[in-house]
Design a protein around this motif. Structure first.
Motif, mmCIF file in Angstrom:
data_model
loop_
_atom_site.group_PDB
_atom_site.id
_atom_site.type_symbol
_atom_site.label_atom_id
_atom_site.label_comp_id
_atom_site.label_asym_id
_atom_site.label_seq_id
_atom_site.Cartn_x
_atom_site.Cartn_y
_atom_site.Cartn_z
ATOM 1 N N ARG A 89 27.373 10.331 -20.485
ATOM 2 C CA ARG A 89 27.378 8.949 -20.032
ATOM 3 C C ARG A 89 26.725 8.887 -18.677
ATOM 4 O O ARG A 89 26.490 9.886 -18.038
ATOM 5 C CB ARG A 89 28.808 8.469 -19.882
ATOM 6 N N GLU B 3 27.993 8.036 -15.919
ATOM 7 C CA GLU B 3 28.788 8.623 -14.833
ATOM 8 C C GLU B 3 28.632 10.110 -14.816
ATOM 9 O O GLU B 3 28.752 10.745 -13.772
ATOM 10 C CB GLU B 3 30.261 8.319 -14.983
ATOM 11 N N MET C 266 28.076 0.501 -21.825
ATOM 12 C CA MET C 266 27.893 1.042 -20.482
ATOM 13 C C MET C 266 26.635 1.858 -20.434
ATOM 14 O O MET C 266 25.857 1.750 -19.501
ATOM 15 C CB MET C 266 29.091 1.900 -20.110
ATOM 16 N N LYS D 140 23.570 0.865 -18.125
ATOM 17 C CA LYS D 140 23.199 1.673 -16.973
ATOM 18 C C LYS D 140 21.830 2.255 -17.109
ATOM 19 O O LYS D 140 21.157 2.520 -16.136
ATOM 20 C CB LYS D 140 24.227 2.784 -16.802
ATOM 21 N N GLU E 126 30.650 -4.645 -16.115
ATOM 22 C CA GLU E 126 30.415 -3.274 -15.669
ATOM 23 C C GLU E 126 31.373 -2.857 -14.577
ATOM 24 O O GLU E 126 32.009 -1.822 -14.629
ATOM 25 C CB GLU E 126 29.009 -3.209 -15.096
ATOM 26 N N LYS E 127 31.407 -3.727 -13.570
ATOM 27 C CA LYS E 127 32.239 -3.371 -12.422
ATOM 28 C C LYS E 127 33.681 -3.214 -12.820
ATOM 29 O O LYS E 127 34.366 -2.271 -12.426
ATOM 30 C CB LYS E 127 32.131 -4.467 -11.346
ATOM 31 N N HIS F 206 34.917 -2.589 -15.717
ATOM 32 C CA HIS F 206 35.131 -1.374 -16.518
ATOM 33 C C HIS F 206 35.152 -0.130 -15.655
ATOM 34 O O HIS F 206 35.960 0.782 -15.839
ATOM 35 C CB HIS F 206 34.024 -1.268 -17.566
ATOM 36 N N SER F 207 34.231 -0.098 -14.693
ATOM 37 C CA SER F 207 34.210 1.107 -13.854
ATOM 38 C C SER F 207 35.492 1.224 -13.047
ATOM 39 O O SER F 207 36.058 2.294 -12.880
ATOM 40 C CB SER F 207 32.988 1.097 -12.942
ATOM 41 N N LYS F 208 35.950 0.052 -12.576
ATOM 42 C CA LYS F 208 37.204 0.096 -11.821
ATOM 43 C C LYS F 208 38.339 0.576 -12.685
ATOM 44 O O LYS F 208 39.177 1.391 -12.264
ATOM 45 C CB LYS F 208 37.534 -1.305 -11.290
ATOM 46 N N GLU G 136 38.170 2.423 -15.260
ATOM 47 C CA GLU G 136 38.020 3.869 -15.450
ATOM 48 C C GLU G 136 38.577 4.642 -14.278
ATOM 49 O O GLU G 136 39.327 5.603 -14.412
ATOM 50 C CB GLU G 136 36.539 4.209 -15.597
ATOM 51 N N GLU G 137 38.186 4.192 -13.101
ATOM 52 C CA GLU G 137 38.650 4.891 -11.912
ATOM 53 C C GLU G 137 40.153 4.919 -11.820
ATOM 54 O O GLU G 137 40.764 5.942 -11.541
ATOM 55 C CB GLU G 137 38.126 4.179 -10.662
#
Lengths: 581, 293
Positions: free
Chosen positions: A289, A291, A322, A326, A340-341, A343-345, A347-348
């Motif tokens: 991915r 990331e 994603m 990306k 996106e944001k 989802h990334s948050k 994930e984090e």
């Protein structure tokens, strides 16, 4: 035709030989080459697709989307027919041997492929799962320029499309034998490589299995997944080979289809090639991915398993979304960016929740449990229960000095005061002259002096007052007793020796009218009167024999003394005799 | 000498134990005296003992009327003769500490400085008692900075333990000419803001290190208490213009003292009774002040 074929092959070869990262930047020359290569592959596949309307891939002036649709036209029916054939072969394995003889390397490849297919048949569920995952990977691998179209396809009928993709791959694999083997692609090498990767993958799985066992307490959420995965991991190792085989076929298919666009060449595909060049496992690569490019590479196996078991389309979609978002530049809408944001948050946060907490959040932490010198980096705050030491500033000094000045002007000091003297003084001893005749006789006075001389301790106390004398004597006794009490060792009573003169007064004195008697005891004892040797008896008391004895002793002594005298005289008289005579 | 010491120590302890009873008696006598003065009837609880107590009251003089405490006994004879102080350090003193002790020997009049060498504390105390010293002062340090002061009053006297902070010595002032020489006259003393009983006690302990001064000396030693931190300052003053103008010139070292323990024995008696000890770990210790109100 031959020329164009040659040109196409040439183009293909050149394409393969280019330095992969150059695909990352748009390059018109590269674009031309790839179009030619894809046309070549298309025409190579043409004989195997009877129903295909197009004879040739039309590339001049066509969009990437249009080229893709042309390829699709060819490949969709191809895939379905391949699938049918594969199923048929699966049911009747003996018919495989009846297949046409194909050129050398291809036969081996075919058999291998069929083996893999057979193995996979036994585990349909997993296969489907794997196919799904792999299919998605395949889609990604196919590397789409137009994400919208891809997404549309996915959302509509993902499974169907994936299934078709499988078939396509299968078909391509079998039909494209002639096209696959190349200077570039050696099937034997490929097979060896795949086996090696399979072993690596198994090792990695075991490692992660071990890790998972340790982390089980923490990742309670994944427990169920873990269990499932662990059961299927053994089976999966077999699946891996199938998948890898399919992936390799997919690769080949891609190259034939030329499903890449040179303009804005997709980052992913370039990276894919690069990584494969470096010897990475294809499955891993396909499950990469965004990331992961910029993150920790150690979680691949986990992620792969997670993906393999995620039957939820949503997650797949997410992943795909994603990845596509990306990887594409500039085609994301604001809503998608927001998504996106978020989802990334998410994930984090999920990642943070799964990991063990940092040491600062862990409550009581000893030095052994935190990294070295980590307490220096953190801003530690303690509650002090004592007032801090005063900082001596100018103001403090000034205030002190003001107070001092005030006290000086007042004269108010805290000095030590002299203790008040006792009111009564000890009266000095005044020596008075006494006119009266002294009571002591002179002899007594001399006596006293003599006694003092002999024994200084018996001197009479110099106090005038009788009472004082008595008091001091009493106190001495008392002091002695107290001292004896103050410690445990015995101190005997001190003997105070008195000296006084004894007079041998006769018992009876008859001079006066009334006889005064003095006690015998005060007189001297006989041994004190006379002690020692000598003639004790008097002359009158002796008997005759005693008298004679005395006289005889006396004579004897006299004679002895006389002889001695004569001896001396002889010595001295020698001279005068000689002188006389 | 040894027997005498033992006897005197026992007497001291016995007197200390009698203090409670003596205080009771004193209270009763005081009540009777007041009742007699005001002409009121004697309180009923004292009726039985009234006669005996009244006789004692008549026989009292000013010395015996006041109840004596062991504290008074310690400093009973202090005012009659000048104090004799022995200054010494912990073992292996560094050079800055030695300089500081030398300065302190000038601050206290009639003070002797002694090298510590390898002597044991009990030895020091024995020899000091034999030579009629009244006080022993020990100075401790941390890496050259003086950080502890122990004042031990000698016959059996109390020992006060201080911590030193913010020490500025005369040696640190580079300009020797400006600071001049140290005068050796007996100084006046100023004790500011020692209001509690414990404050009075510490003030006494520090006061009896100094002898009785002449009334007209120019040298001032100040102990100023601010929230349990006692500042020591040493000045010389001059009166120029007459009435109000006073010019202070600071000489001598300056430091902050922080009392952390008072023991009712000498330094070498480790098992002596603790009169007061600091308790910084209590939750309310931040709010409380012990030397002032």
């Amino acid at each position: 035709m031959a020329d164009s074929k040659d040109a196409g092959e040439e183009a293909l070869r050149r394409l393969i030989a280019t330095f992969q990262p150059s695909f990352l930047a748009p390059n018109p020359a590269l674009s031309e080459t790839s179009r030619a290569a894809s046309r070549h592959l298309f025409s190579a596949l043409r004989p195997f697709c009877p129903k295909s309307p197009l004879d040739q891939l039309l590339i001049d002036g066509f969009d990437a989307e249009q080229i893709w649709q042309q390829i699709d036209l060819q490949s969709q029916p191809l895939l379905s027919s391949l699938r049918r054939q594969v199923k048929h072969f699966a049911k009747n394995p003996e018919e495989i041997s009846k297949l046409k003889v194909v050129p050398l390397g291809k036969k081996v490849e075919k058999e291998q492929r069929e083996d893999w297919v057979e193995e996979s048949d036994g585990f349909d569920e997993e296969l489907e799962d794997d196919e799904e995952g792999e299919g998605k990977g395949g889609e990604e691998g196919m590397d789409i320029e137009d994400e919208d179209e891809e997404q549309g396809r996915e959302s509509d009928n993902e499974e169907e499309s994936e299934g078709e993709d499988e078939e396509e791959k299968g078909e391509d694999g079998e039909a494209g034998d002639g096209g696959i083997e190349d200077k570039f692609l050696k099937i034997d090498e490929l097979a060896k490589y795949l086996e090696k990767e399979e072993e690596n993958f198994e090792k990695a799985e075991e490692d992660t299995r071990g890790k998972k066992g340790a982390d089980d307490e923490e990742n309670t959420e994944d427990d169920d997944d873990d269990d499932e995965e662990e059961e299927e991991e053994e089976e999966e190792s077999d699946e891996v080979s199938v998948l890898l085989g399919m992936l390799s076929l997919d690769l080949a298919a891609k190259m034939q289809q030329g499903t890449w666009k040179m303009q804005g060449m997709d980052l992913f595909y370039g990276v894919f090639l690069t990584l494969e060049h470096c010897g990475w496992d294809e499955q891993f690569i396909l499950l990469l991915r965004y990331e992961d490019f910029f993150g920790d590479k150690g979680k691949y196996s986990k992620k792969m398993k997670a993906q393999l078991h995620q039957e939820s389309e949503g997650s797949d979609e997410e992943d795909d979304d994603m990845k596509f978002k990306k990887q594409n530049k500039g085609t994301a809408s604001t809503h998608q960016k927001q998504l996106e944001k978020i989802h990334s948050k998410i994930e984090e946060m999920e990642k943070a929740n799964l990991e063990p907490k940092t040491w600062t959040m862990q409550g009581e932490v000893t030095a052994a449990k935190r990294p070295k010198n980590s307490a220096l980096e953190v801003d530690l705050d303690f509650e002090h229960n004592v007032r801090p030491a005063p900082v001596i500033t100018e103001e403090v000094t000034a205030s002190i000095e003001d107070m001092i000045k005030k006290r000086i002007t007042e004269g108010n000091f805290n000095d030590v005061q002299k203790a008040p003297k006792l009111p009564s003084k000890v009266p000095r001893e005044v020596k008075e002259l006494d006119d009266n005749k002294s009571k002591k006789g002179l002899a007594e006075i001399y006596e006293q002096e003599y006694v003092e001389k002999e024994d200084p301790t018996s001197a009479p106390l110099s106090f005038r007052d009788e009472q004082k004398q008595q008091a001091s004597v009493l106190f001495k006794k008392l002091g002695l007793k107290l001292d004896a009490l103050a410690h445990f060792s015995f101190a005997p009573k001190p003997v105070i020796e008195d000296m006084s003169v004894q007079i041998n007064v006769p018992a009876l004195a008859m001079e006066e009218i009334a006889p005064v008697a003095v006690s015998d005891a005060a007189m001297l004892a006989p041994e004190e009167v006379f002690e020692g040797k000598g003639d004790i008896k008097e002359e009158t008391e002796l008997t005759k024999e005693e008298r004679k004895r005395r006289r005889a002793n006396k004579k004897r002594r006299f004679k002895a003394a006389a002889v001695k005298r004569m001896g001396k005289k002889v010595q001295e008289g020698a001279l005068p005799n000689q002188m006389n005579g | 000498m040894l027997r005498r010491n033992i006897r005197m120590r026992r007497e001291y302890l016995y007197r200390k134990s009698l203090e409670g009873k003596e205080r009771l008696l004193y209270e009763k006598k005081r009540k009777i005296r007041e009742a007699l003065q005001e002409g009121k009837p004697i309180p009923t609880e004292l009726r039985n003992e009234e006669a005996a107590l009244r006789r004692e009251i008549d026989l009292e003089d000013e010395n015996t009327a006041v109840p004596r405490t062991h504290i008074d006994d310690e400093y009973a004879h202090a005012a009659e003769k000048d104090p004799k102080i022995l200054l010494t350090t912990s073992r292996d003193p560094s050079a800055p500490l030695q300089q500081f002790v030398k300065e302190l020997s000038y601050v206290f009049p009639n003070a002797q400085r002694m090298n510590r060498g390898g002597q044991v504390i009990s030895e020091i105390i024995e020899s000091c008692r034999a030579h009629d010293y009244t006080d022993v002062v020990l100075v401790h340090e941390h890496r050259g900075v003086p950080d502890g002061l122990i004042v031990c009053h000698l016959p059996y006297g109390p020992t006060a333990y201080f911590g030193l902070l913010n020490v500025v010595t005369r040696h640190e002032i580079k300009d020797k000419k400006a600071i001049g020489t140290m005068p050796e006259a007996y100084p006046h003393l100023i004790f500011d803001n020692f209001s509690t009983k414990l404050g009075e006690r510490t003030a006494n302990i520090l006061k009896y290190l100094f002898p009785v001064p002449k009334p007209d000396t120019k040298r001032i030693v100040t102990f100023s208490n601010q929230s349990d931190y006692v500042s020591f300052r040493h000045h010389i003053y001059e009166k120029h213009g007459g009435p109000k103008s006073i010019e202070l010139k600071e000489i001598g070292p300056r430091f902050e003292l922080r009392l952390y323990q008072i023991k009712l024995g000498t330094v070498d008696q480790a098992e002596a009774q603790i009169e007061w000890v600091i308790r910084p770990y209590m939750n309310t210790s931040k709010k409380r002040k012990f030397l002032s109100d």
